[in-house]
Design a protein around this motif. Structure first.
Motif, PDB file in Angstrom:
ATOM      1  N   LEU A  46      -5.564   6.769  -7.955  1.00 42.22           N
ATOM      2  CA  LEU A  46      -4.592   7.573  -6.963  1.00 42.22           C
ATOM      3  C   LEU A  46      -3.558   8.591  -7.998  1.00 42.22           C
ATOM      4  O   LEU A  46      -2.878   9.334  -7.371  1.00 42.22           O
ATOM      5  CB  LEU A  46      -3.774   6.800  -5.891  1.00 42.22           C
ATOM      6  CG  LEU A  46      -4.545   6.262  -4.924  1.00 42.22           C
ATOM      7  CD1 LEU A  46      -3.615   5.383  -4.093  1.00 42.22           C
ATOM      8  CD2 LEU A  46      -5.230   7.268  -4.294  1.00 42.22           C
ATOM      9  N   GLN A  51       0.880   4.198  -2.941  1.00 45.49           N
ATOM     10  CA  GLN A  51       1.030   5.794  -2.926  1.00 45.49           C
ATOM     11  C   GLN A  51       2.283   6.581  -3.320  1.00 45.49           C
ATOM     12  O   GLN A  51       1.792   7.608  -3.815  1.00 45.49           O
ATOM     13  CB  GLN A  51       0.551   5.868  -1.243  1.00 45.49           C
ATOM     14  CG  GLN A  51      -0.439   5.417  -0.625  1.00 45.49           C
ATOM     15  CD  GLN A  51      -0.479   5.803   0.930  1.00 45.49           C
ATOM     16  OE1 GLN A  51       0.301   5.552   1.607  1.00 45.49           O
ATOM     17  NE2 GLN A  51      -1.762   6.476   1.228  1.00 45.49           N
ATOM     18  N   ARG A 104       0.848  -1.123   0.091  1.00 44.58           N
ATOM     19  CA  ARG A 104      -0.022  -0.024  -0.024  1.00 44.58           C
ATOM     20  C   ARG A 104       0.996   1.286   0.010  1.00 44.58           C
ATOM     21  O   ARG A 104       0.629   2.284  -0.538  1.00 44.58           O
ATOM     22  CB  ARG A 104      -1.194   0.024   1.268  1.00 44.58           C
ATOM     23  CG  ARG A 104      -2.042  -0.974   1.015  1.00 44.58           C
ATOM     24  CD  ARG A 104      -3.181  -0.691   2.237  1.00 44.58           C
ATOM     25  NE  ARG A 104      -2.871  -1.008   3.433  1.00 44.58           N
ATOM     26  CZ  ARG A 104      -2.820  -2.067   4.039  1.00 44.58           C
ATOM     27  NH1 ARG A 104      -3.903  -3.009   3.464  1.00 44.58           N
ATOM     28  NH2 ARG A 104      -2.714  -2.215   5.534  1.00 44.58           N
ATOM     29  N   GLN A 105       2.056   1.144   0.724  1.00 48.27           N
ATOM     30  CA  GLN A 105       2.724   2.301   0.855  1.00 48.27           C
ATOM     31  C   GLN A 105       3.442   2.541  -0.607  1.00 48.27           C
ATOM     32  O   GLN A 105       3.441   3.704  -1.084  1.00 48.27           O
ATOM     33  CB  GLN A 105       3.954   2.224   1.865  1.00 48.27           C
ATOM     34  CG  GLN A 105       4.873   3.251   2.105  1.00 48.27           C
ATOM     35  CD  GLN A 105       4.404   4.553   2.409  1.00 48.27           C
ATOM     36  OE1 GLN A 105       3.382   4.812   3.305  1.00 48.27           O
ATOM     37  NE2 GLN A 105       4.424   5.813   1.655  1.00 48.27           N
ATOM     38  N   SER A 140       2.066   6.050  -7.514  1.00 49.05           N
ATOM     39  CA  SER A 140       0.965   6.449  -8.341  1.00 49.05           C
ATOM     40  C   SER A 140       0.936   7.954  -9.038  1.00 49.05           C
ATOM     41  O   SER A 140       0.380   8.112 -10.105  1.00 49.05           O
ATOM     42  CB  SER A 140      -0.547   6.430  -7.314  1.00 49.05           C
ATOM     43  OG  SER A 140      -0.606   5.188  -6.822  1.00 49.05           O
TER      44      SER A 140
END
Length: 476
Positions: A190, A161, A157-158, A164
């Motif tokens: 994102l 981020q 997930r990091q 993106s």
């Protein structure tokens, strides 16, 4: 037919004609509403959706032509078939200009009318499919949809981020069912391109002969069936992102054309000579061993390096076993709302069974298992008996000796994965009995439980097994 399309509205002031048309349509499986006047027909139209309107031109009160005008104004996309016993070329032209999609002169064969209705039914289905595809294309992907609390998922997930906001190409590697499409969607949603189109293509689902046309479009007459010019999906994605799933299944000739496209964003349609240019971000994914595909000369190494600007490797579910129950409860909550069943949690034995399975189908398999269990369960919590026995699924597991080194994994991680799979396999073979499993592995029950806790397989054994072991331990 009636189960998939709305009803047909028949408007005629002649009772026998209404009954005749209704009988013909009903016999073909269509649902029918009948009105004896234009005024009654407008009342029907204001209450429900219809596939089409079949109306006589001459009606008592408001005429069929007046009805045609009002319907075309209020419901411009609703097809209307005009029927008249006083057909002339002039009236036919007037009807078509007023919005009728077809015109039949009495007397007519039932097949003529059924052919017109079938065209409307096919049109309705195509519009429905198109709306569904557009809705899916605009689907919003969020990081919260990537469920898990294991270190690998938190790092994933990091990284999403971080990557993106850039336009960097991304290559997503992972087994089937690990969530590659979720990652690709999140990368687009994102990004700064999120307001533009997000186009998805499964390279394995489209025949090789059609994939180039699907990607880059074609000119009229480029091949048999190319009746008009067609823009490709890369043009549709201009300004946005395109996701090529299962890219390792793409043929080598098309890989060469994709490589050229990646160099400067230019391409030509199939059968064309004009060079076109678009601005798209490309995200690719595959469930194949990409290095093995390159060694077997099935995937171009230069294309791999062109795609592999940022690489995501999605861990299989067996490597993030601590997320199994978290995911299972996530899916249970989701399906409880859609299926409307009362089960709110998993029993201890069900949790044991979920934690002990190898999950060769990964998160997709777990999702299906939870949906099945909720459908079958009749109590307030999911019992182990509502879960499958996993015999077929276990047969899908790769042989323990067939393990290959995975990029990014240390020796300790690979050894832990090997040990986890071996212990899980013996547990399943002995129906999750800790005592029999320990005997099979020639270790003590205490040592087995320690290994299971360390490998996140299961914190404890089943109740009956524990009781039997306790009794055995206190006997002289």
């Amino acid at each position: 037919m009636s189960a998939s399309v709305p009803p047909v509205l028949v408007v005629d002031d002649d009772k026998n004609m209404r009954l005749s048309l209704k009988t013909v349509l009903t016999d073909e499986g269509y649902e029918v509403r009948a009105a004896e006047s234009a005024e009654e027909a407008l009342g029907f139209l204001g209450q429900e959706e219809f596939l089409m309107v079949i109306t006589d031109a001459r009606l008592g009160g408001m005429s069929g032509y007046e009805l045609l005008g009002k319907v075309h104004t209020r419901w411009p996309d609703l097809p209307i078939l005009m029927i008249t016993a006083y057909a002339t070329p002039k009236l036919a032209v007037e009807a078509i200009k007023s919005g009728a999609f077809d015109y039949l002169a009495k007397p007519f064969a039932p097949e003529e009318m059924l052919h017109a209705v079938a065209r409307c039914a096919e049109r309705h289905k195509l519009l429905h499919v198109n709306a569904t595809l557009r809705e899916r294309a605009n689907e919003v992907y969020q990081l919260e949809q990537i469920v898990g609390d294991s270190p690998g998922v938190r790092e994933l997930r990091q990284m999403i981020q971080t990557v993106s906001p850039t336009d960097a190409r991304v290559l997503i590697l992972g087994e089937s069912g690990t969530g590659k499409e979720l990652v690709a969607g999140a990368l687009h949603c994102l990004s700064q391109r999120r307001h533009a189109n997000y186009v998805r293509i499964n390279c394995a689902a489209i025949p090789e002969t059609l994939l180039e046309s699907e990607l880059f479009g074609h000119e009229r007459g480029a091949f048999t069936g190319a009746l008009k010019q067609k823009a490709g999906r890369v043009e549709e994605a201009d300004g946005g992102s395109i996701f090529l799933d299962e890219i390792a299944d793409m043929s080598r000739p098309l890989q060469a054309k994709l490589l050229r496209f990646l160099e400067d964003g230019t391409f030509t349609r199939v059968g064309g000579t004009q060079e076109l240019r678009v601005d798209v971000r490309l995200i690719a994914a595959t469930n194949r061993d990409i290095i093995d595909a390159i060694r077997q000369n099935e995937f171009r190494e230069d294309l791999f390096h062109r795609l592999n600007v940022v690489q995501f490797r999605l861990p299989p579910l067996r490597e993030r076993s601590q997320d199994v129950l978290l995911l299972a409860n996530h899916f249970l909550k989701h399906f409880s709302q859609t299926i409307k069943k009362r089960a709110k949690k998993f029993s201890r034995s069900a949790q044991q069974k979920l934690m002990s399975h190898h999950w060769p189908g990964n998160v997709r398999e777990l999702r299906n298992v939870v949906e099945r269990a909720l459908i079958l369960e009749t109590s307030d919590e999911i019992q182990a008996g509502s879960l499958p026995d996993f015999q077929i699924e276990t047969g899908l597991r790769k042989a323990a000796g067939a393990h290959k080194a995975v990029a990014g994994q240390s020796l300790d991680e690979m050894m832990a994965n090997f040990e986890r799979e071996l212990v899980t396999a013996v547990l399943e073979q002995n129906h999750f009995s800790l005592t029999r499993t320990a005997e099979h592995l020639k270790i003590s029950r205490h040592a087995l439980r320690y290994r299971m806790q360390r490998l996140n397989i299961s914190p404890e054994g089943e109740g009956e097994d524990e009781a039997a072991a306790a009794t055995k331990e206190i006997q002289p």
